[in-house]
Design a protein around this motif. Structure first.
Motif, short mmCIF file in Angstrom:
data_model
loop_
_atom_site.label_atom_id
_atom_site.label_comp_id
_atom_site.label_asym_id
_atom_site.label_seq_id
_atom_site.Cartn_x
_atom_site.Cartn_y
_atom_site.Cartn_z
N UNK A 95 43.14 24.99 38.35
CA UNK A 95 43.05 25.14 39.56
C UNK A 95 44.39 24.80 40.27
N UNK A 96 45.38 25.12 39.80
CA UNK A 96 46.84 24.86 40.36
C UNK A 96 47.35 25.91 41.30
N UNK A 97 46.52 27.13 41.39
CA UNK A 97 46.97 28.14 42.33
C UNK A 97 46.08 28.43 43.53
N UNK A 98 46.85 28.30 44.67
CA UNK A 98 45.86 28.42 45.79
C UNK A 98 45.43 29.89 46.01
N UNK A 99 46.18 30.69 45.82
CA UNK A 99 45.52 32.09 45.88
C UNK A 99 46.44 33.07 44.92
N UNK A 100 45.63 34.27 44.72
CA UNK A 100 46.35 35.17 43.71
C UNK A 100 46.09 36.50 44.38
N UNK A 101 47.15 37.10 44.90
CA UNK A 101 46.96 38.30 45.55
C UNK A 101 47.49 39.78 44.65
N UNK A 102 47.10 40.56 44.54
CA UNK A 102 47.35 41.65 43.80
C UNK A 102 48.06 42.69 44.73
N UNK A 103 49.32 42.74 44.34
CA UNK A 103 50.27 43.41 45.05
C UNK A 103 50.57 44.96 44.66
#
Length: 189
Positions: A95-103
């Protein structure tokens, strides 16, 4: 005790899954097209994680590259695969990532390393924000060393000395929309 074999999802030229193969057998001089992902991880200070591939890696050993790459397994989303690889490669908590954005959702590349091994991947590129208080502790068989870099300084280094970096990173960072997304995230800090 059985060891689970990591599978790579194979693809046709139109981006459809057509089967699987063990990861250990896929990367050869005749690598089939397969699904992968690339990530660029930003810490809360807006610095970008760059890693130097372990010297034991089959392809591009010792080369500086983006934060993390990997392959989604069968029926695994890229976001779930990114979380899994964050644990397996960088020693992060799930759970280390706040968000994951596909660019760059449609990014793909084919590259041949000095040994003749081919990478041929449908490889969406993601920007990931690391939560406050999370620390990277890369596994030795994945990462030789790592640095946190100011994005613009990294862009300048890639532009000036592309031969120092992985071919996919150089190619990905040639996309203005990726640079813009990274800088906007950096400026937001």
């Amino acid at each position: 005790m059985t060891t689970e074999v990591e599978l790579v999802v194979l693809a046709d030229s139109e981006g459809n899954a057509i089967g699987t193969a063990p990861k250990a057998t896929v990367h050869t001089k005749d690598t089939p097209l397969h699904f992968a992902f690339s990530t660029y991880i930003l810490n809360p200070r807006g610095e970008l994680l760059v890693t130097r591939r372990a010297l034991s890696k089959k392809t591009w050993p010792g080369v500086w590259t983006n934060s993390m790459c990997g392959h989604p397994g069968p029926d695994e989303t890229n976001a779930d695969a990114i979380r899994r690889r964050g644990v397996d490669e960088l020693g992060l908590e799930v759970d280390s990532f706040l968000d994951i954005q596909e660019v760059l959702p449609d990014y793909q590349y084919r590259a041949v390393d000095a040994s003749g091994i081919v990478e041929w991947e449908l490889c969406p590129v993601h920007l990931v924000r690391l939560a406050v208080g999370e620390f990277v502790e890369p596994l030795d068989d994945e990462v030789e060393e790592f640095e946190w870099a100011e994005p613009q300084k990294l862009f300048d280094a890639v532009d000036a000395t592309p031969f120092v970096f992985s071919p996919w990173m150089v190619d990905q960072l040639s996309a203005p929309e990726l640079r813009q997304a990274i800088l906007e995230a950096f400026d937001a800090e």
